[in-house]
Every structure is written in structure tokens, then in C-alpha cells.
Design a protein around this motif. Structure first.
Motif, mmCIF file in Angstrom:
data_model
loop_
_atom_site.group_PDB
_atom_site.id
_atom_site.type_symbol
_atom_site.label_atom_id
_atom_site.label_comp_id
_atom_site.label_asym_id
_atom_site.label_seq_id
_atom_site.Cartn_x
_atom_site.Cartn_y
_atom_site.Cartn_z
ATOM 1 N N GLY A 20 0.789 -1.225 0.000
ATOM 2 C CA GLY A 20 0.000 0.000 0.000
ATOM 3 C C GLY A 20 0.818 1.271 0.000
ATOM 4 N N VAL A 21 1.957 1.262 -0.701
ATOM 5 C CA VAL A 21 2.825 2.440 -0.740
ATOM 6 C C VAL A 21 2.942 2.955 -2.177
ATOM 7 C CG1 VAL A 21 4.137 1.728 1.287
ATOM 8 C CG2 VAL A 21 4.921 1.024 -0.987
ATOM 9 N N SER A 22 3.338 4.193 -2.302
ATOM 10 C CA SER A 22 3.454 4.825 -3.616
ATOM 11 C C SER A 22 4.829 4.580 -4.223
ATOM 12 C CB SER A 22 3.219 6.333 -3.481
ATOM 13 O OG SER A 22 4.248 6.924 -2.699
ATOM 14 N N GLN A 23 4.952 4.915 -5.498
ATOM 15 C CA GLN A 23 6.257 4.836 -6.148
ATOM 16 C C GLN A 23 7.251 5.765 -5.467
ATOM 17 O OE1 GLN A 23 5.579 5.681 -10.322
ATOM 18 N NE2 GLN A 23 5.153 3.521 -10.802
ATOM 19 N N GLN A 24 6.791 6.944 -5.055
ATOM 20 C CA GLN A 24 7.669 7.901 -4.393
ATOM 21 C C GLN A 24 8.190 7.343 -3.073
ATOM 22 O OE1 GLN A 24 8.646 11.199 -5.671
ATOM 23 N NE2 GLN A 24 10.180 10.525 -4.189
ATOM 24 N N TRP A 25 7.293 6.670 -2.319
ATOM 25 C CA TRP A 25 7.706 6.084 -1.037
ATOM 26 C C TRP A 25 8.803 5.056 -1.259
ATOM 27 C CZ3 TRP A 25 8.310 1.327 1.057
ATOM 28 C CH2 TRP A 25 8.429 1.242 2.449
ATOM 29 N N LEU A 26 8.615 4.178 -2.257
ATOM 30 C CA LEU A 26 9.606 3.143 -2.528
ATOM 31 C C LEU A 26 10.911 3.761 -3.018
ATOM 32 C CD1 LEU A 26 10.368 0.188 -2.691
ATOM 33 C CD2 LEU A 26 9.302 0.080 -4.958
ATOM 34 N N ALA A 27 10.797 4.766 -3.850
ATOM 35 C CA ALA A 27 11.996 5.448 -4.352
ATOM 36 C C ALA A 27 12.808 6.032 -3.201
ATOM 37 C CB ALA A 27 11.598 6.544 -5.340
ATOM 38 N N ASP A 28 12.134 6.698 -2.276
ATOM 39 C CA ASP A 28 12.816 7.289 -1.122
ATOM 40 C C ASP A 28 13.431 6.206 -0.238
ATOM 41 O OD1 ASP A 28 12.008 9.769 -1.997
ATOM 42 O OD2 ASP A 28 10.276 9.892 -0.650
ATOM 43 N N GLU B 1 -16.449 4.471 0.381
ATOM 44 C CA GLU B 1 -15.738 4.329 -0.882
ATOM 45 C C GLU B 1 -14.251 4.100 -0.639
ATOM 46 O OE1 GLU B 1 -16.954 4.042 -3.951
ATOM 47 O OE2 GLU B 1 -18.895 4.030 -2.936
ATOM 48 N N LEU B 2 -13.689 3.125 -1.320
ATOM 49 C CA LEU B 2 -12.272 2.833 -1.212
ATOM 50 C C LEU B 2 -11.507 3.561 -2.308
ATOM 51 C CD1 LEU B 2 -12.478 -1.032 -0.701
ATOM 52 C CD2 LEU B 2 -11.946 0.647 1.062
ATOM 53 N N GLN C 45 -6.161 1.771 -2.057
ATOM 54 C CA GLN C 45 -6.677 0.799 -1.095
ATOM 55 C C GLN C 45 -7.136 -0.469 -1.797
ATOM 56 O OE1 GLN C 45 -9.599 3.422 0.766
ATOM 57 N NE2 GLN C 45 -8.535 3.242 2.727
ATOM 58 N N LYS C 46 -7.861 -0.301 -2.889
ATOM 59 C CA LYS C 46 -8.332 -1.467 -3.639
ATOM 60 C C LYS C 46 -7.163 -2.305 -4.148
ATOM 61 C CE LYS C 46 -12.795 0.286 -5.280
ATOM 62 N NZ LYS C 46 -13.613 0.617 -6.460
ATOM 63 N N ASN C 47 -6.149 -1.639 -4.705
ATOM 64 C CA ASN C 47 -4.999 -2.364 -5.240
ATOM 65 C C ASN C 47 -4.268 -3.130 -4.141
ATOM 66 O OD1 ASN C 47 -5.452 -1.509 -7.858
ATOM 67 N ND2 ASN C 47 -4.122 0.284 -7.671
ATOM 68 N N SER C 48 -4.136 -2.490 -2.978
ATOM 69 C CA SER C 48 -3.459 -3.132 -1.862
ATOM 70 C C SER C 48 -4.221 -4.363 -1.380
ATOM 71 C CB SER C 48 -3.294 -2.144 -0.707
ATOM 72 O OG SER C 48 -2.729 -2.767 0.427
ATOM 73 N N ILE C 49 -5.532 -4.244 -1.262
ATOM 74 C CA ILE C 49 -6.364 -5.355 -0.797
ATOM 75 C C ILE C 49 -6.381 -6.478 -1.830
ATOM 76 C CG2 ILE C 49 -8.719 -6.026 -0.207
ATOM 77 C CD1 ILE C 49 -9.043 -3.083 0.829
ATOM 78 N N LEU C 50 -6.559 -6.123 -3.108
ATOM 79 C CA LEU C 50 -6.573 -7.134 -4.160
ATOM 80 C C LEU C 50 -5.240 -7.864 -4.253
ATOM 81 C CD1 LEU C 50 -8.540 -5.285 -6.985
ATOM 82 C CD2 LEU C 50 -9.292 -7.283 -5.692
ATOM 83 N N ALA C 51 -4.146 -7.148 -3.996
ATOM 84 C CA ALA C 51 -2.832 -7.788 -4.019
ATOM 85 C C ALA C 51 -2.740 -8.847 -2.929
ATOM 86 C CB ALA C 51 -1.740 -6.737 -3.826
ATOM 87 N N GLN C 52 -3.247 -8.525 -1.755
ATOM 88 C CA GLN C 52 -3.252 -9.507 -0.661
ATOM 89 C C GLN C 52 -4.103 -10.723 -1.015
ATOM 90 O OE1 GLN C 52 -3.682 -8.141 3.505
ATOM 91 N NE2 GLN C 52 -3.746 -6.073 2.689
ATOM 92 N N ILE C 53 -5.273 -10.460 -1.596
ATOM 93 C CA ILE C 53 -6.175 -11.562 -1.938
ATOM 94 C C ILE C 53 -5.555 -12.449 -3.016
ATOM 95 C CG2 ILE C 53 -8.441 -12.155 -2.884
ATOM 96 C CD1 ILE C 53 -9.486 -9.520 -1.677
ATOM 97 N N SER D 34 -12.746 1.488 4.949
ATOM 98 C CA SER D 34 -12.234 0.145 5.215
ATOM 99 C C SER D 34 -13.098 -0.900 4.526
ATOM 100 C CB SER D 34 -12.198 -0.134 6.722
ATOM 101 O OG SER D 34 -13.502 -0.063 7.272
ATOM 102 N N ILE D 35 -12.460 -2.010 4.173
ATOM 103 C CA ILE D 35 -13.156 -3.130 3.568
ATOM 104 C C ILE D 35 -13.747 -4.013 4.664
ATOM 105 C CG2 ILE D 35 -10.960 -4.350 3.460
ATOM 106 C CD1 ILE D 35 -12.013 -6.119 1.326
ATOM 107 N N LYS D 36 -14.927 -4.544 4.430
ATOM 108 C CA LYS D 36 -15.471 -5.585 5.293
ATOM 109 C C LYS D 36 -15.247 -6.944 4.628
ATOM 110 C CE LYS D 36 -19.018 -2.974 7.773
ATOM 111 N NZ LYS D 36 -20.472 -2.876 8.082
ATOM 112 N N GLY D 37 -15.626 -7.044 3.359
ATOM 113 C CA GLY D 37 -15.471 -8.317 2.682
ATOM 114 C C GLY D 37 -15.299 -8.155 1.191
ATOM 115 N N PHE D 38 -14.952 -9.264 0.553
ATOM 116 C CA PHE D 38 -14.779 -9.307 -0.903
ATOM 117 C C PHE D 38 -15.137 -10.714 -1.363
ATOM 118 C CE2 PHE D 38 -12.347 -10.693 -4.543
ATOM 119 C CZ PHE D 38 -12.484 -9.652 -5.448
#
Length: 347
Positions: free
Chosen positions: A22-30, A87-88, A92-100, A178-182
Motif C-alpha cells: 500500500g505504498v506509492s512509487q515515491q515512497w519506494l523510491a525514497d 468508498e475505497l 486501497q483497492k490495489n493493496s487489498i486485491l494484491a493480498q487476496i 475500510s473493507i469488510k469483505g470481498f
């Protein structure tokens, strides 16, 4: 050729594990001391990071180098929908979907290691039109899961896992929506593997209601949010059961009655009161008074509904010497020492 394929997917893997964290490209770059543009080039395979840079990326994203290089993001989740409190954001959606996706991949790998066909499941292949009656919809849900028409539903996670549904728990560390379910399908075969996910922070009653709603989403087409919720409520607490438990007409319900019914059927006190209003056992006025006064026990967190199927599969494969303890740790997403405790029953 395997090495070539690993190199070719480095960009996709960076993007995947960055989204999972759940981090941005800038966060990873830093975090690794490069420019945001470099991360963008890496993720689009326009520039190839050297092995030391890959190691720094893995360290920043808290993923082992072996897991990073072995991961494949070819998993797709189709026909998926979120059950959320608000609303996510796209992040947030990308982070949750990556975990799933990662959990679904590990589940399928565990099935393969244990020589189990994860594409075989017992849910109907096609969805049906939502019933006009919530009670009829709930009856269909119970029939599909081989449950009796009335009585407590039991451990829902185990029931769903026994039906071949991949049930996963996701973590959402950021605040706000926050997500409850998917629920959706992992394209492991032509059929697709049904997947249900829930937020690890849910209280017991909310978790079970979330699971019931996601089952309804997998079974019914053209159903709106209210229809899904109504069907889930009737599924967990059938009207005939509620009448038997507390009576046909009541001017009031005591907090202890609400607590006992909630514990027996695995629902929150709020659900008991709502269902009593829906069944006409109490009036709207009584419902409002109980609801506004919070005259029911608070919902609590319990571990009863945690998924166990993947652990069972990994233990089976390890005991049969089909996998090493390091592979078991990878599948369980933990370290080797704890995987050994789990697989050998020393926890």
C-alpha cells in the motif's frame, strides 16, 4: 528459460508487492534511494534493476528475495465485488486485491503440493436471480451449503472451506474507508475458484454477517445491497428460529435474551434486535428504543472463524514429505521456525 521469465516479470512483481504494502512509487523510491522515475521505469520494464537494487526493494517491501522472484501475478480475480464501509481509494483497492491474489495463489500452490484439485468445488456454476423473499433466498443459501433449513449455521468459515471456497483474511493498515469483505473468482481453471475475503479486524458477529453476505453475492445475480443484507440476516437467524427463541409478539426483549440468542446463532446483538423487528416480534418503536440505548451486549472479537484449510493442506504435504519446511513456510507466509511449530504441532 526460467531465469528469463523471472527477469521479465521483475517489473510486475515490484508493482504487485508495492501495491500489497500500500505504498506509492515515491515512497519506494525514497526507501531505496532512487528517483520516482526509476521506479516507474522498473515497473514498466523500461529499465532493469541490478540484483543489489532488487534486494533493497525486497527489504523495503518486507518480502524475501526468493518469494519476490518466484511470485507470478498471472492470477486474476473476476466478477469481484467489495463490501465496504465507504468508498475505497484506488490505492486501497490495489493493496487489498494484491493480498487476496497472493493468498489465493498460496492456497492453490498448497492444493497442488497436497495433490488436491482446488478447481473442484460444490457451489452452483451459474448464479440465480435473487428471490423476492429474503427467507426464500436464505433457504436457497442453506440448501446450497448443505445446511438444515433452521438452527444455528455453525462455523461458517469451515463450512465454506469444506465446499472448496478459498477463504482469506486481509489486513488493512491505513485509516479511513475500510473493507469488510470481498468475493470473486480466481481464474485457476475454466470454472474459476470462488474466493471470499474478510477484514481481520472485524468483530465476531460482523465477520459472520460479512461471510454470509459474500456467499449471497456468489450465489445471486441482480441483487442490491439491501437484498443481500436481508438474505444474510435470514440465513444466520431464520424467522422460525427467532420466534421459537423469544416468542411471536413481545413488548420488550431483555439484554440477556439478546445475548443468549446472539451467542447461539453467532450474530451480534444488533442483528438479533433488527431481525426481531423484521419478523414483527417487536414494534419499530421498541426497536428504536433498544437500538438508540444500545441495550444489547457489544460485539466482540473471536478467533473461531479463522481460515484453517491452507494450514491443513501444508501440514499434509509436509508430513508426506512432498515439500520442505522452507516451502511450507513460504506457503504459510511465515518464517521457518514458526512453520515447523505449526506443521509438527508444537505451538
Amino acid at each position: 528459460k526460467q531465469k528469463e521469465r523471472a527477469v521479465m516479470r521483475i517489473g510486475k512483481n515490484i508493482r504487485y508487492f508495492r501495491s500489497q504494502k500500500g505504498v506509492s512509487q515515491q515512497w519506494l523510491a525514497d526507501a531505496i534511494g532512487v528517483s520516482k522515475m526509476s521506479i516507474s521505469y522498473f515497473e514498466r520494464d523500461k529499465r532493469r534493476p541490478d540484483i543489489e537494487t532488487v534486494k533493497r526493494i525486497c527489504s523495503a517491501l518486507n518480502v524475501s528475495l526468493g518469494k519476490f522472484m518466484a511470485f507470478s501475478d498471472s492470477i486474476t480475480l473476476s466478477d469481484g465485488s467489495f463490501q465496504k464501509s465507504d468508498e475505497l481509494s484506488a490505492a486501497q483497492k490495489n493493496s487489498i486485491l494484491a493480498q487476496i491474489r497472493y493468498s489465493a495463489q498460496r492456497y492453490c500452490d498448497a492444493c497442488a503440493c497436497a495433490n488436491v484439485d482446488c478447481s473442484e468445488y460444490a457451489l452452483p456454476k451459474d448464479k440465480v436471480t435473487m428471490h423476492d423473499s429474503a427467507a426464500d433466498a436464505a433457504a436457497y443459501m442453506r440448501e446450497t451449503l448443505d445446511l438444515p433449513v433452521s438452527g444455528p449455521a455453525g462455523n461458517l468459515t469451515q463450512i465454506l472451506e469444506n465446499k472448496g471456497i478459498c477463504v482469506v483474511m486481509v489486513k488493512q493498515e491505513d485509516s479511513g474507508s475500510s473493507i469488510k469483505g470481498f468475493s470473486g473468482y480466481h481464474a485457476v481453471s475454466n470454472k474459476g475458484l470462488p474466493v471470499i475475503a474478510f477484514n481481520e479486524g472485524l468483530t465476531y458477529g460482523c465477520l459472520r454477517m460479512t461471510l454470509a453476505r459474500e456467499v449471497a453475492r456468489l450465489l445471486f445475480s441482480n441483487a442490491n445491497k439491501q437484498q443481500i443484507s436481508n438474505a444474510a440476516g435470514h440465513f444466520l437467524l431464520p424467522g422460525s428460529d427467532l420466534v421459537r427463541e423469544i416468542g411471536e409478539k413481545r413488548p420488550n426483549i431483555s439484554p440477556k435474551e439478546i445475548e443468549l440468542v446472539g451467542e447461539k446463532y453467532g450474530v451480534s446483538g444488533q442483528c438479533v434486535v433488527l431481525r426481531a423487528k423484521e419478523e414483527g416480534i417487536i414494534t419499530r418503536e421498541t426497536y428504536s428504543r433498544i437500538q438508540n440505548g444500545q441495550l444489547y451486549p457489544p460485539d466482540v472479537y473471536k478467533k473461531d472463524e479463522l481460515p484453517v484449510r491452507i494450514l491443513q493442506l501444508v501440514c499434509r504435504a509436509y508430513t508426506d514429505n512432498s515439500i520442505s519446511i522452507s516451502k511450507a513456510a513460504e506457503l504459510l507466509n511465515t518464517d521457518v521456525s514458526y512453520a515447523l511449530e505449526l506443521c509438527e504441532g508444537k505451538e
